[in-house]
Design a protein around this motif. Structure first.
Motif, PDB file in Angstrom:
ATOM      1  N   VAL A 118       0.863  -1.179   0.000  1.00  0.00           N
ATOM      2  CA  VAL A 118       0.000   0.000   0.000  1.00  0.00           C
ATOM      3  C   VAL A 118       0.899   1.227   0.000  1.00  0.00           C
ATOM      4  CG1 VAL A 118      -1.896  -1.176   1.166  1.00  0.00           C
ATOM      5  CG2 VAL A 118      -0.174   0.007   2.537  1.00  0.00           C
ATOM      6  N   GLU A 119       0.327   2.383  -0.286  1.00  0.00           N
ATOM      7  CA  GLU A 119       1.166   3.565  -0.518  1.00  0.00           C
ATOM      8  C   GLU A 119       1.814   4.140   0.741  1.00  0.00           C
ATOM      9  OE1 GLU A 119       0.772   6.562  -3.362  1.00  0.00           O
ATOM     10  OE2 GLU A 119      -1.045   5.711  -4.238  1.00  0.00           O
ATOM     11  N   GLY A 120       1.152   4.057   1.885  1.00  0.00           N
ATOM     12  CA  GLY A 120       1.721   4.697   3.064  1.00  0.00           C
ATOM     13  C   GLY A 120       1.235   4.074   4.357  1.00  0.00           C
ATOM     14  N   VAL A 127      -6.255  -0.487   6.352  1.00  0.00           N
ATOM     15  CA  VAL A 127      -6.423  -1.861   5.888  1.00  0.00           C
ATOM     16  C   VAL A 127      -6.393  -2.821   7.075  1.00  0.00           C
ATOM     17  CG1 VAL A 127      -5.329  -3.727   4.571  1.00  0.00           C
ATOM     18  CG2 VAL A 127      -5.572  -1.466   3.548  1.00  0.00           C
ATOM     19  N   GLU A 128      -5.497  -2.587   8.026  1.00  0.00           N
ATOM     20  CA  GLU A 128      -5.420  -3.422   9.227  1.00  0.00           C
ATOM     21  C   GLU A 128      -6.698  -3.289  10.049  1.00  0.00           C
ATOM     22  OE1 GLU A 128      -4.602  -5.583  12.619  1.00  0.00           O
ATOM     23  OE2 GLU A 128      -3.622  -5.700  10.660  1.00  0.00           O
ATOM     24  N   ARG A 129      -7.255  -2.088  10.149  1.00  0.00           N
ATOM     25  CA  ARG A 129      -8.458  -1.878  10.942  1.00  0.00           C
ATOM     26  C   ARG A 129      -9.627  -2.720  10.412  1.00  0.00           C
ATOM     27  NH1 ARG A 129     -10.584   1.990  14.524  1.00  0.00           N
ATOM     28  NH2 ARG A 129      -8.430   1.994  15.266  1.00  0.00           N
ATOM     29  N   ILE A 130      -9.752  -2.806   9.093  1.00  0.00           N
ATOM     30  CA  ILE A 130     -10.879  -3.526   8.499  1.00  0.00           C
ATOM     31  C   ILE A 130     -10.563  -5.001   8.243  1.00  0.00           C
ATOM     32  CG2 ILE A 130     -12.498  -3.611   6.574  1.00  0.00           C
ATOM     33  CD1 ILE A 130     -12.812  -1.155   8.303  1.00  0.00           C
ATOM     34  N   TRP A 131      -9.376  -5.282   7.715  1.00  0.00           N
ATOM     35  CA  TRP A 131      -9.072  -6.643   7.252  1.00  0.00           C
ATOM     36  C   TRP A 131      -8.027  -7.357   8.110  1.00  0.00           C
ATOM     37  CZ3 TRP A 131      -9.972  -2.661   3.780  1.00  0.00           C
ATOM     38  CH2 TRP A 131     -11.043  -2.851   2.903  1.00  0.00           C
ATOM     39  N   VAL A 137      -5.481 -14.691   9.179  1.00  0.00           N
ATOM     40  CA  VAL A 137      -5.958 -16.028   8.812  1.00  0.00           C
ATOM     41  C   VAL A 137      -5.232 -16.517   7.558  1.00  0.00           C
ATOM     42  CG1 VAL A 137      -7.945 -17.315   7.939  1.00  0.00           C
ATOM     43  CG2 VAL A 137      -8.217 -15.798   9.892  1.00  0.00           C
ATOM     44  N   GLU A 138      -5.074 -15.630   6.588  1.00  0.00           N
ATOM     45  CA  GLU A 138      -4.477 -16.009   5.309  1.00  0.00           C
ATOM     46  C   GLU A 138      -2.956 -15.915   5.294  1.00  0.00           C
ATOM     47  OE1 GLU A 138      -6.146 -17.363   3.099  1.00  0.00           O
ATOM     48  OE2 GLU A 138      -8.219 -16.820   3.539  1.00  0.00           O
ATOM     49  N   GLY A 139      -2.372 -15.322   6.327  1.00  0.00           N
ATOM     50  CA  GLY A 139      -0.914 -15.189   6.355  1.00  0.00           C
ATOM     51  C   GLY A 139      -0.388 -14.163   5.367  1.00  0.00           C
ATOM     52  N   ILE A 140      -1.144 -13.082   5.162  1.00  0.00           N
ATOM     53  CA  ILE A 140      -0.749 -12.043   4.204  1.00  0.00           C
ATOM     54  C   ILE A 140      -0.139 -10.868   4.960  1.00  0.00           C
ATOM     55  CG2 ILE A 140      -1.522 -10.451   2.415  1.00  0.00           C
ATOM     56  CD1 ILE A 140      -3.860 -12.329   1.892  1.00  0.00           C
ATOM     57  N   VAL A 141       1.041 -10.464   4.545  1.00  0.00           N
ATOM     58  CA  VAL A 141       1.722  -9.309   5.127  1.00  0.00           C
ATOM     59  C   VAL A 141       1.446  -8.088   4.257  1.00  0.00           C
ATOM     60  CG1 VAL A 141       3.952  -8.304   5.736  1.00  0.00           C
ATOM     61  CG2 VAL A 141       3.523 -10.747   6.137  1.00  0.00           C
ATOM     62  N   VAL A 142       1.065  -6.971   4.908  1.00  0.00           N
ATOM     63  CA  VAL A 142       0.838  -5.701   4.219  1.00  0.00           C
ATOM     64  C   VAL A 142       2.003  -4.773   4.527  1.00  0.00           C
ATOM     65  CG1 VAL A 142      -0.655  -3.674   4.044  1.00  0.00           C
ATOM     66  CG2 VAL A 142      -1.661  -5.950   4.279  1.00  0.00           C
ATOM     67  N   GLU A 143       2.600  -4.214   3.482  1.00  0.00           N
ATOM     68  CA  GLU A 143       3.775  -3.361   3.661  1.00  0.00           C
ATOM     69  C   GLU A 143       3.538  -1.995   3.020  1.00  0.00           C
ATOM     70  OE1 GLU A 143       7.153  -6.918   3.508  1.00  0.00           O
ATOM     71  OE2 GLU A 143       6.762  -5.724   1.711  1.00  0.00           O
ATOM     72  N   PRO A 144       3.863  -0.902   3.733  1.00  0.00           N
ATOM     73  CA  PRO A 144       3.732   0.445   3.145  1.00  0.00           C
ATOM     74  C   PRO A 144       4.915   0.768   2.246  1.00  0.00           C
ATOM     75  CG  PRO A 144       4.437   0.605   5.432  1.00  0.00           C
ATOM     76  CD  PRO A 144       4.208  -0.853   5.165  1.00  0.00           C
ATOM     77  N   PRO A 162       4.203 -17.131  -9.706  1.00  0.00           N
ATOM     78  CA  PRO A 162       2.860 -17.663  -9.441  1.00  0.00           C
ATOM     79  C   PRO A 162       2.656 -18.096  -8.000  1.00  0.00           C
ATOM     80  CG  PRO A 162       3.680 -18.494 -11.527  1.00  0.00           C
ATOM     81  CD  PRO A 162       4.825 -17.773 -10.874  1.00  0.00           C
ATOM     82  N   HIS A 163       3.722 -18.397  -7.275  1.00  0.00           N
ATOM     83  CA  HIS A 163       3.605 -18.807  -5.872  1.00  0.00           C
ATOM     84  C   HIS A 163       3.995 -17.686  -4.902  1.00  0.00           C
ATOM     85  CE1 HIS A 163       2.751 -22.910  -6.993  1.00  0.00           C
ATOM     86  NE2 HIS A 163       3.771 -22.867  -7.844  1.00  0.00           N
ATOM     87  N   ALA A 164       4.323 -16.542  -5.435  1.00  0.00           N
ATOM     88  CA  ALA A 164       4.641 -15.367  -4.611  1.00  0.00           C
ATOM     89  C   ALA A 164       4.095 -14.144  -5.325  1.00  0.00           C
ATOM     90  CB  ALA A 164       6.136 -15.246  -4.385  1.00  0.00           C
ATOM     91  N   ARG A 165       2.792 -14.061  -5.325  1.00  0.00           N
ATOM     92  CA  ARG A 165       2.129 -12.986  -6.042  1.00  0.00           C
ATOM     93  C   ARG A 165       2.205 -11.672  -5.264  1.00  0.00           C
ATOM     94  NH1 ARG A 165      -3.453 -15.202  -8.761  1.00  0.00           N
ATOM     95  NH2 ARG A 165      -2.482 -16.070 -10.625  1.00  0.00           N
ATOM     96  N   LEU A 166       2.026 -10.598  -6.017  1.00  0.00           N
ATOM     97  CA  LEU A 166       2.141  -9.267  -5.428  1.00  0.00           C
ATOM     98  C   LEU A 166       0.888  -8.469  -5.755  1.00  0.00           C
ATOM     99  CD1 LEU A 166       3.997  -7.281  -3.899  1.00  0.00           C
ATOM    100  CD2 LEU A 166       4.937  -6.604  -6.118  1.00  0.00           C
ATOM    101  N   GLY A 167       0.234  -7.935  -4.720  1.00  0.00           N
ATOM    102  CA  GLY A 167      -0.897  -7.038  -4.903  1.00  0.00           C
ATOM    103  C   GLY A 167      -0.526  -5.642  -4.454  1.00  0.00           C
ATOM    104  N   VAL A 168      -0.971  -4.643  -5.196  1.00  0.00           N
ATOM    105  CA  VAL A 168      -0.614  -3.253  -4.895  1.00  0.00           C
ATOM    106  C   VAL A 168      -1.884  -2.399  -4.869  1.00  0.00           C
ATOM    107  CG1 VAL A 168       0.839  -1.279  -5.523  1.00  0.00           C
ATOM    108  CG2 VAL A 168       1.558  -3.604  -6.151  1.00  0.00           C
TER     109      VAL A 168
END
Length: 272
Positions: A118-120, A127-131, A137-144, A162-168
Motif C-alpha cells: 500500500v502507498e503509506g 487496511v489493518e483496521r478492516i481486514w 488467517v491467510e498469512g498475508i503481510v501488508v507493507e507500506p 505464481p507462488h509469490a504474487r504481489l498485490g498493490v
C-alpha cells in the motif's frame, strides 16, 4: 379548623429526594439526544479510547457524531438518562470488521511469500483496521511503500512468481493519471487495484467522521494539511487519529476501497 401548615411552620421543610437518573442500555437503533448539543440520532456503534467510552449517533440526514458516555449526558423522550454499552451476546457466527466469518481461537499462519503493498502508513493502518483478522488467517503481510514513484523497480527487485504474487493498492488510480502510467505493464503475477480518491482518508465515508462531505483542496496544496485546516482538526497526525477512530467496519468505507482490497486478498491467495 384543620392546620393546613402543620403543627410548626418554623420547624423546617422536608428534604426532597433528588430523582435518580435511570441507566439505559444503548441498544442499536435506540434514538436519543445529546443534552448539551441537542444532536438527536440513533445508536449505530461505539468507540473506546484513553479518554473513555463513546457512542456513535446517526441523525436522519446520515450524519454520524461521537459523544462521551458520561452520566446523565443524554435525553430519552425528554428525560435525562445515563447510557450503558450493551453486554455482548453471541448471535450466530461472529463476523470480522470486513464482514467475513470470524475464526475463533485464531493462531496466525506463517506468512506466505506473496505480499500486499500500500502507498503509506495511513493506508496500512486502515487496511489493518478492516481486514486485520482476515489477513492473519491467510498469512498475508501488508507493507507500506511511502509512494509509488519507484514501483516498477521495486517489483523487479521483489521478483513475483505464481507462488509469490504481489498485490498493490494505489491512491487516485484513474485513467490518465500519473499513477495509471506508473502501474502499467508490471506482469501477470502482479495485480494493481486502487480507488479514485486523492488520499485514502477520502475513502472513509464523510458521515463516519461526522462531516457532510470532504472539503475540496486545490491542486498544489498538501491535501491532508488542507483538510485539517478547513475542518479544524489540527495537524495531519491529529486528523488521522480522528479518521481511524471513526472506522469500525466495512460500512464506514466507500465501496471502491472495499472492492479494491478484497480483489487483492483473493489474488494473493489464489496460489492455494
Amino acid at each position: 379548623m384543620a392546620d393546613m401548615y402543620g403543627s410548626d411552620v418554623l420547624s423546617g421543610t422536608a428534604r426532597r429526594r433528588r430523582p435518580e437518573i435511570p441507566v439505559v442500555e444503548a441498544s442499536r437503533d435506540l434514538v436519543i439526544e445529546d443534552s448539551e448539543s441537542g444532536f438527536c440520532g440513533a445508536v449505530v456503534g461505539f468507540d473506546r479510547s484513553r479518554d473513555g467510552e463513546f457512542v456513535k449517533l446517526e441523525d436522519r440526514h446520515g450524519r454520524v457524531r461521537l459523544f462521551a458516555m458520561t452520566p446523565a449526558a443524554f435525553l430519552l423522550e425528554g428525560r435525562p438518562v445515563t447510557l450503558r454499552r450493551p453486554a455482548a451476546t453471541p448471535r450466530g457466527p461472529a463476523v470480522t470488521a470486513s464482514g467475513s466469518r470470524k475464526v475463533e481461537g485464531l493462531r496466525a499462519r506463517t506468512a506466505r511469500a506473496g505480499r500486499i503493498w500500500v502507498e503509506g502508513i495511513h493506508d496500512a493502518a486502515l487496511v489493518e483496521r478492516i481486514w486485520g483478522h482476515d489477513l492473519r488467517v491467510e498469512g498475508i503481510v501488508v507493507e507500506p511503500l511511502h509512494g509509488i514513484d519507484d514501483l516498477p523497480a521495486l517489483v523487479r527487485e521483489f521478483g513475483p512468481t505464481p507462488h509469490a504474487r504481489l498485490g498493490v493498492l494505489v491512491d487516485h488510480l484513474v485513467e490518465g493519471s500519473k499513477e495509471s502510467a506508473i502501474v502499467a505493464g508490471l506482469g501477470g503475477d502482479v495485480l494493481v487495484t486502487g480507488h479514485p480518491y486523492v488520499d485514502i482518508w477520502q475513502a472513509v465515508k464523510p458521515s463516519a467522521v461526522g462531516i457532510r462531505e470532504w472539503p475540496v483542496v486545490p491542486r498544489g496544496e498538501d491535501w491532508k494539511t488542507g483538510i485539517c485546516d478547513r475542518l479544524g482538526w489540527g495537524e495531519p497526525a491529529d486528523g488521522f487519529r480522528r479518521v481511524l477512530a471513526a472506522v469500525g467496519s466495512y460500512r464506514d468505507i466507500e465501496p471502491a476501497l472495499l472492492g479494491a482490497v478484497e480483489r487483492l486478498v483473493d489474488f494473493v491467495t489464489e496460489t492455494d
